[in-house]
Scaffold this motif. Structure first.
Motif, PDB file in Angstrom:
ATOM      1  N   GLY A 103       0.592  -1.379  -0.059  1.00 48.40           N
ATOM      2  CA  GLY A 103       0.312  -0.189   0.124  1.00 48.40           C
ATOM      3  C   GLY A 103       0.563   0.768   0.224  1.00 48.40           C
ATOM      4  N   ALA A 104       2.401   1.309   0.386  1.00 51.33           N
ATOM      5  CA  ALA A 104       2.691   2.748   0.022  1.00 51.33           C
ATOM      6  C   ALA A 104       3.795   2.541  -1.441  1.00 51.33           C
ATOM      7  CB  ALA A 104       4.058   2.223   0.988  1.00 51.33           C
ATOM      8  N   GLU A 105       4.145   4.057  -1.094  1.00 51.49           N
ATOM      9  CA  GLU A 105       4.250   3.955  -2.338  1.00 51.49           C
ATOM     10  C   GLU A 105       5.722   4.310  -2.934  1.00 51.49           C
ATOM     11  OE1 GLU A 105       3.742   8.906  -3.724  1.00 51.49           O
ATOM     12  OE2 GLU A 105       2.711   9.026  -2.343  1.00 51.49           O
ATOM     13  N   ARG A 106       6.385   3.337  -1.470  1.00 46.50           N
ATOM     14  CA  ARG A 106       7.742   2.414  -1.591  1.00 46.50           C
ATOM     15  C   ARG A 106       7.503   1.768  -0.119  1.00 46.50           C
ATOM     16  NH1 ARG A 106      10.764   8.466  -1.494  1.00 46.50           N
ATOM     17  NH2 ARG A 106      11.003   7.542   0.717  1.00 46.50           N
ATOM     18  N   GLY A 107       8.393   0.624  -0.703  1.00 44.51           N
ATOM     19  CA  GLY A 107       8.791  -0.597  -0.391  1.00 44.51           C
ATOM     20  C   GLY A 107       9.699   0.368   1.214  1.00 44.51           C
ATOM     21  N   GLU A 108       9.514   1.138   1.522  1.00 42.60           N
ATOM     22  CA  GLU A 108      10.908   1.464   2.887  1.00 42.60           C
ATOM     23  C   GLU A 108       9.543   0.268   3.988  1.00 42.60           C
ATOM     24  OE1 GLU A 108      13.680   3.276   4.346  1.00 42.60           O
ATOM     25  OE2 GLU A 108      13.137   2.690   2.498  1.00 42.60           O
ATOM     26  N   ALA A 109      10.819   0.168   5.055  1.00 41.20           N
ATOM     27  CA  ALA A 109      10.349   0.080   6.136  1.00 41.20           C
ATOM     28  C   ALA A 109       9.209  -1.013   6.156  1.00 41.20           C
ATOM     29  CB  ALA A 109       9.680   1.278   7.067  1.00 41.20           C
ATOM     30  N   LEU A 110       9.721  -2.660   5.526  1.00 44.60           N
ATOM     31  CA  LEU A 110       9.312  -3.069   4.697  1.00 44.60           C
ATOM     32  C   LEU A 110       9.952  -4.442   5.858  1.00 44.60           C
ATOM     33  CD1 LEU A 110       5.638  -4.414   4.530  1.00 44.60           C
ATOM     34  CD2 LEU A 110       7.103  -4.221   1.723  1.00 44.60           C
ATOM     35  N   GLU A 111      11.072  -4.974   5.374  1.00 47.34           N
ATOM     36  CA  GLU A 111      11.647  -6.102   5.819  1.00 47.34           C
ATOM     37  C   GLU A 111      11.206  -6.656   7.430  1.00 47.34           C
ATOM     38  OE1 GLU A 111      15.525  -5.582   4.426  1.00 47.34           O
ATOM     39  OE2 GLU A 111      14.965  -5.327   2.401  1.00 47.34           O
ATOM     40  N   LEU A 112      11.399  -7.295   7.780  1.00 43.30           N
ATOM     41  CA  LEU A 112      11.208  -7.538   8.754  1.00 43.30           C
ATOM     42  C   LEU A 112      12.452  -7.292   9.884  1.00 43.30           C
ATOM     43  CD1 LEU A 112      10.338 -11.685   8.688  1.00 43.30           C
ATOM     44  CD2 LEU A 112       8.919  -9.871   9.198  1.00 43.30           C
ATOM     45  N   ALA A 113      13.639  -7.621   8.831  1.00 48.50           N
ATOM     46  CA  ALA A 113      14.802  -6.523  10.726  1.00 48.50           C
ATOM     47  C   ALA A 113      14.300  -5.643  10.031  1.00 48.50           C
ATOM     48  CB  ALA A 113      15.898  -7.366   9.197  1.00 48.50           C
ATOM     49  N   PHE A 114      14.184  -4.895   9.323  1.00 51.86           N
ATOM     50  CA  PHE A 114      13.709  -3.630   9.355  1.00 51.86           C
ATOM     51  C   PHE A 114      12.512  -2.712   9.990  1.00 51.86           C
ATOM     52  CE2 PHE A 114      13.291   1.077   8.095  1.00 51.86           C
ATOM     53  CZ  PHE A 114      14.828   1.369   7.727  1.00 51.86           C
ATOM     54  N   LEU A 115      11.371  -3.731  10.169  1.00 52.82           N
ATOM     55  CA  LEU A 115      10.417  -3.940  11.121  1.00 52.82           C
ATOM     56  C   LEU A 115      11.229  -3.805  13.333  1.00 52.82           C
ATOM     57  CD1 LEU A 115       7.564  -6.011   9.367  1.00 52.82           C
ATOM     58  CD2 LEU A 115       7.767  -3.384  10.139  1.00 52.82           C
ATOM     59  N   LEU A 116      12.311  -4.733  12.851  1.00 53.70           N
ATOM     60  CA  LEU A 116      12.726  -5.103  14.060  1.00 53.70           C
ATOM     61  C   LEU A 116      13.307  -3.502  14.695  1.00 53.70           C
ATOM     62  CD1 LEU A 116      12.953  -7.578  16.295  1.00 53.70           C
ATOM     63  CD2 LEU A 116      14.841  -7.759  15.143  1.00 53.70           C
ATOM     64  N   LEU A 117      14.110  -2.794  13.500  1.00 50.12           N
ATOM     65  CA  LEU A 117      14.971  -1.604  13.884  1.00 50.12           C
ATOM     66  C   LEU A 117      13.799  -0.642  14.568  1.00 50.12           C
ATOM     67  CD1 LEU A 117      17.508  -0.441  13.799  1.00 50.12           C
ATOM     68  CD2 LEU A 117      17.016  -0.310  11.013  1.00 50.12           C
ATOM     69  N   LEU A 118      13.187  -0.682  13.553  1.00 51.40           N
ATOM     70  CA  LEU A 118      12.034   0.645  13.975  1.00 51.40           C
ATOM     71  C   LEU A 118      11.538   0.608  15.306  1.00 51.40           C
ATOM     72  CD1 LEU A 118      10.117   0.949  10.678  1.00 51.40           C
ATOM     73  CD2 LEU A 118      12.229   2.475  11.266  1.00 51.40           C
ATOM     74  N   GLU A 119      11.473  -0.458  16.101  1.00 53.47           N
ATOM     75  CA  GLU A 119      11.337  -0.779  17.656  1.00 53.47           C
ATOM     76  C   GLU A 119      11.839   0.141  18.125  1.00 53.47           C
ATOM     77  OE1 GLU A 119       9.141  -3.150  18.904  1.00 53.47           O
ATOM     78  OE2 GLU A 119       7.615  -3.011  17.184  1.00 53.47           O
ATOM     79  N   ARG A 120      12.718   0.547  17.556  1.00 43.31           N
ATOM     80  CA  ARG A 120      14.015   1.334  19.141  1.00 43.31           C
ATOM     81  C   ARG A 120      13.637   2.551  19.524  1.00 43.31           C
ATOM     82  NH1 ARG A 120      20.041  -0.632  16.593  1.00 43.31           N
ATOM     83  NH2 ARG A 120      18.998  -3.102  16.929  1.00 43.31           N
ATOM     84  N   LEU A 121      12.515   3.390  18.059  1.00 39.00           N
ATOM     85  CA  LEU A 121      11.937   4.478  17.966  1.00 39.00           C
ATOM     86  C   LEU A 121      11.178   4.547  18.705  1.00 39.00           C
ATOM     87  CD1 LEU A 121      11.961   5.357  14.366  1.00 39.00           C
ATOM     88  CD2 LEU A 121      13.725   5.194  15.278  1.00 39.00           C
TER      89      LEU A 121
END
Length: 305
Positions: A103-121
């Motif tokens: 549903g996004a314009e870019r695939g940013e913040a979608l990989e499992l490891a990246f979502l895990l990284l975003l938990e720090r924010l």
């Protein structure tokens, strides 16, 4: 709720259905949970039904605002729930074969490891980052959604980018990603410790998300030699006869591995040119069932309105 005609409701439903993939994409990136994202989208639909829509000039902006604010609220309480989670917590995977960007314009913040990284924010930082980087919302609109000034939003996004950039691995393409995963499967099946170590980056971690299910490791394994020996030790009873099913999970190749004490596992990896950094084993039955439903629907389509 104001009185309205069937035609009004059908028009409201039609507008919502068009925007629904985007709303799910926002909530999912905010929470790393398809189930929680579906609940938020459903709540957004209920609020959309009960809103005087004649006063809404921009339905897309209004629905994004409601979805994001609901997701922030859920994210604030999710941290406490995840502290009580048994063993490592990993984001809930979604099938991306039919909608690579969810549903996004870019695939940013979608990989499992990246979502895990975003938990720090913080939830607000995460919202600002997701809206800007994945959905390319202008800063003034993000400011309206977060009830902040555009200057503050710019600071939030800049701070989030710095956190992400400092911890993010150098990406590899899907071909190399699948090659590494295939090589891992071959080495794991034969219990070849040396071959496994050669595939791993120095800081490799193996995490099993099972929420206490029998057979799931409750503590992450760290370091090439330790992870390789652990994987090799299971070769005689875990891998023989395994009939792998290749899938696409969160934009990358993954594999469903049947057998073993946990019944089935979805394996995904985080990798860079230095090798495999993270083996992510999803064995939590609830997460596997949700992934199976998303595959059968051709993607993570939320509940029907």
């Amino acid at each position: 709720m104001r009185s309205e005609s069937l035609e009004d409701l059908e028009e409201a439903a039609s507008a919502f259905v068009v925007l629904r993939p985007r709303l799910f994409g926002i909530a999912y990136r905010m929470l790393g949970s398809a189930a929680e994202a579906e609940d938020i989208v459903q709540e957004t639909w209920l609020r959309w039904q009960n809103t005087d829509r004649s006063t809404i000039e921009n339905p897309s902006a209004f629905l994004a605002l409601i979805t994001t604010r609901l997701a922030i609220n859920v994210a604030q309480s999710a941290r406490a729930r995840r502290e009580a989670y048994i063993g490592p917590w990993l984001p809930e995977p979604v099938d991306t074969s039919s909608d690579p960007t969810i549903g996004a314009e870019r695939g940013e913040a979608l990989e499992l490891a990246f979502l895990l990284l975003l938990e720090r924010l913080t939830p607000t930082e995460r919202a600002a980052y997701v809206l800007r980087e994945a959905f390319v919302y202008p800063y003034p609109q993000i400011a309206d959604i977060l009830q902040l000034s555009p200057a503050n939003v710019r600071q939030l996004v800049s701070r989030a980018r710095k956190h992400v950039s400092a911890a993010r691995r150098e990406p590899i393409d899907k071909i190399e990603h699948r090659r590494l995963l295939t090589a891992f499967l071959t080495a794991a099946q034969t219990g070849n410790v040396a071959a496994l170590e050669n595939l791993f980056a120095a800081d490799v971690v193996s995490s099993s998300d099972g929420d206490g299910i029998r057979g799931a490791a409750r503590i992450p394994l760290v370091g090439g030699p330790r992870v390789a020996k652990y994987i090799a030790a299971f070769a005689p009873r875990f891998w023989p006869g395994s009939d792998f099913t290749w899938v696409e999970a969160n934009g990358n190749p993954g594999v469903l591995v049947p057998g073993g004490r946990t019944g089935v596992a979805l394996l995904s990896i985080e990798a860079s040119p230095q090798g495999i950094h993270h083996l992510m084993w999803i064995v939590n039955p609830a997460k596997l069932d949700a992934f199976a439903r998303s595959r059968s629907r051709g993607g993570p389509t939320p509940k029907r309105v």
